[in-house]
Design an enzyme around this catalytic site. Structure first.
Site, PDB file in Angstrom:
ATOM      1  N   TRP A  75       0.798  -1.335   0.004  1.00 19.86           N
ATOM      2  CA  TRP A  75      -0.159  -0.002  -0.245  1.00 19.86           C
ATOM      3  C   TRP A  75       0.821   1.102   0.087  1.00 19.86           C
ATOM      4  O   TRP A  75       1.909   1.297   0.748  1.00 19.86           O
ATOM      5  CB  TRP A  75      -0.935   0.140   1.210  1.00 19.86           C
ATOM      6  N   ASP A  97     -10.804   3.415  10.336  1.00 14.29           N
ATOM      7  CA  ASP A  97     -10.211   2.284  10.971  1.00 14.29           C
ATOM      8  C   ASP A  97     -10.561   2.027  12.532  1.00 14.29           C
ATOM      9  O   ASP A  97      -9.676   1.863  13.129  1.00 14.29           O
ATOM     10  CB  ASP A  97      -8.573   2.495  10.744  1.00 14.29           C
ATOM     11  N   HIS A 140     -11.933   1.672   2.329  1.00 17.21           N
ATOM     12  CA  HIS A 140     -11.011   2.397   1.329  1.00 17.21           C
ATOM     13  C   HIS A 140     -12.057   3.010   0.168  1.00 17.21           C
ATOM     14  O   HIS A 140     -11.575   3.237  -1.021  1.00 17.21           O
ATOM     15  CB  HIS A 140     -10.199   1.599   0.698  1.00 17.21           C
ATOM     16  N   ASP A 190      -9.786  -3.172   1.201  1.00 21.18           N
ATOM     17  CA  ASP A 190      -9.679  -2.769   2.592  1.00 21.18           C
ATOM     18  C   ASP A 190     -10.989  -2.321   2.906  1.00 21.18           C
ATOM     19  O   ASP A 190     -11.545  -1.225   1.944  1.00 21.18           O
ATOM     20  CB  ASP A 190      -8.726  -1.716   2.726  1.00 21.18           C
ATOM     21  N   LYS A 206      -7.103   2.195  -3.106  1.00 19.39           N
ATOM     22  CA  LYS A 206      -7.823   3.183  -2.229  1.00 19.39           C
ATOM     23  C   LYS A 206      -8.452   4.275  -2.771  1.00 19.39           C
ATOM     24  O   LYS A 206      -8.168   4.554  -3.930  1.00 19.39           O
ATOM     25  CB  LYS A 206      -6.898   3.750  -0.960  1.00 19.39           C
ATOM     26  N   HIS A 232      -8.623  -6.517   4.001  1.00 22.84           N
ATOM     27  CA  HIS A 232      -8.218  -5.686   5.311  1.00 22.84           C
ATOM     28  C   HIS A 232      -9.361  -5.453   5.894  1.00 22.84           C
ATOM     29  O   HIS A 232     -10.164  -4.408   5.500  1.00 22.84           O
ATOM     30  CB  HIS A 232      -7.630  -4.172   4.893  1.00 22.84           C
ATOM     31  N   GLU A 274      -2.829  -2.857  -2.859  1.00 22.62           N
ATOM     32  CA  GLU A 274      -4.137  -2.400  -1.961  1.00 22.62           C
ATOM     33  C   GLU A 274      -4.305  -1.268  -2.428  1.00 22.62           C
ATOM     34  O   GLU A 274      -3.518  -0.067  -2.637  1.00 22.62           O
ATOM     35  CB  GLU A 274      -3.795  -2.137  -0.526  1.00 22.62           C
TER      36      GLU A 274
END
Ligand code: RNT
Ligand code: ZN
Length: 448
Positions: A208, A319, A285, A282, A251, A309, A249
């Protein structure tokens, strides 16, 4: 064995009457009733538990110290990552972090994994440059993982560093900066491979990068072209997939990269498909109303494997600790319904410094496992039967009905069988550890 506080909650009065069953017996009795109920819907609870036992969750090391790591550089976290809270007792050494993790694993049923970032190496007095780290900085972790029977996963750290301070790394216009980070990516894969070889289970090494722009870019194309080229350089050397698997990853946005993220969803989806890499999804994201549960079956149509994630965004990619919410159930259900468990690596990604950090791990991981259990207990065949008959009324009716089946009785039984605390008993153990260990640590509170 678990202590008995939780069981006292529902066995009060029991002590007075010796004919009443003990806490453990009650858990077994409740389980037996639940087992029969699930069986009446065609679901075998024993089989579900046997499958659950084989699903590893990769705990993220960075919940234990607010993503600080052990470089001790004093560089700010950056990259749009923000940890808030100043709960006392965060780990500041590898030994402290390992002790905290051991405490967390002892509260979680099953055998799991640990996900390390490159900044968590044991560097001694001379902290090497990120492009000079190697497996030798992770032997302490590997030995410990062997001892604890844990698999390891890995992440190059492309943030909290002067060469990432302007928000660009692998897509940086300056070739010197780019090659520094390319080298970091290369050595990170080798560290992953060393972990995989030593432990007999491949490490998923996830990339990431924070690259993006706060305001509208004049050129969206060139950074993406540079990123593709840099990634190809990072992945150029073939590595045995039994030792290391590469993931990328995506986003949507970050703090400081609100207007443009180089490694967007479309960018990495295309990259992962064309290079047959793992895609990392994730949960925080994407757009706030967009869910990763719906992406799993699409993405796995084209990429070989998936890394998750599992996280929880509250209004943004915040998060928060994973709770047992609708999306968590949906993620787990998709994995089970699609038969995707063998192609999906389940990792967690949250960091909360406002509550006991070990409790955060325990709550989030137990929830992930509990959601998987719910998914394994779903009478999917029955739902699909209704669906294939076009009977969407019965499909909806049954979906709603199963929400209140006695999942908790099966979960408690699983914890009991696994030798971990049942119900809230784990919190007592965390509190004792806090008293005996955490509050004596001298770490300065994390900055708000
Ligand atoms: C950041 C990504 C990334 C990090 C960790 C620390 O938005 O989610 O996975 O959280 O690498
Ligand atoms: Zn993540």
């Amino acid at each position: 064995m678990p202590n008995s506080n939780w069981r006292h909650l529902f066995t009060f009065n029991v002590l007075a009457d010796s004919s009443m069953p003990s806490g453990d017996q009650r858990i077994e009795q409740s389980y037996n009733l639940a087992r029969d109920l699930y069986a009446s819907l065609g679901v075998d609870t024993q089989e579900a538990l046997a499958r659950l036992r084989r699903i590893p969750i990769s705990l993220h090391c960075w919940q234990g110290d607010d993503v600080a790591g052990f470089e001790q550089s004093g560089d700010e976290l950056g990259g749009g990552l923000a940890v808030t809270g100043n709960y006392p007792g965060k780990a500041t050494t590898p030994d402290e972090l390992r002790a905290d993790l051991q405490q967390a694993y002892s509260l979680i049923p099953g055998k799991h994994r640990l996900n390390l970032h490159a900044i968590y190496g044991e560097f001694g007095d001379h902290v090497p440059e990120r492009n000079e780290i190697g497996p030798e900085h992770f032997t302490g972790w590997i030995d410990w993982a062997k001892d604890q029977e844990l698999g390891l996963d890995f992440n190059p750290t492309y943030f909290a560093h002067p060469l990432a301070a302007d928000g660009l790394t692998l897509s940086h216009p300056d070739p010197t900066v780019r090659s520094y980070w390319i080298e970091h990516g290369r050595v990170s894969r080798k560290i992953g491979a060393a972990m995989g070889a030593a432990l007999g289970t491949p490490a998923v090494t996830n990339s990431w990068i924070p690259d993006g722009m706060k305001d509208t870019p004049a050129d969206r194309k060139a950074p993406r072209e540079r990123l593709a080229e840099s990634l190809d350089a990072v992945f150029a050397e073939p590595i045995d997939p039994t030792e290391n698997l590469d993931a990328v990853e995506c986003k949507l946005f970050g703090i400081g990269s609100e207007s443009y993220v180089v490694g967007s969803h479309e960018f990495y989806l295309g990259y992962a498909i064309t290079r047959q890499k793992l895609l990392c999804l994730d949960a925080g994201h994407f757009h706030p109303t967009e869910t990763i549960s719906d992406k799993i079956s699409s993405v796995l149509t084209y990429v070989p494997e998936l890394l998750l994630h599992v996280s929880r965004g509250v209004r943004w990619d915040s998060d928060h600790v994973v709770t047992l919410n609708e999306e968590l159930f949906a993620i787990a259900t998709e994995l089970v319904r699609g038969g995707y468990l063998d192609r999906t690596h389940i990792g967690l990604d949250f960091f909360d410094a406002s509550i006991n950090r070990i409790a955060a791990w325990a709550i989030g991981t137990r929830n992930m496992i509990r959601a998987l259990l719910a998914a394994l207990l779903e009478p999917t065949d029955k739902l699909r039967e209704f669906e294939s008959q076009g009977d969407f009324t019965a499909r909806l009716a049954l979906m709603e009905e199963i929400k209140t089946l006695p999942l908790g009785a099966v979960w408690d039984y699983y914890c009991l069988q696994s030798g971990v605390p049942v119900g809230m008993d784990w919190l007592e153990q965390v509190r004792e550890y806090e008293k005996s260990t955490l509050i004596h640590r001298s770490a300065k509170p994390a900055a708000l």
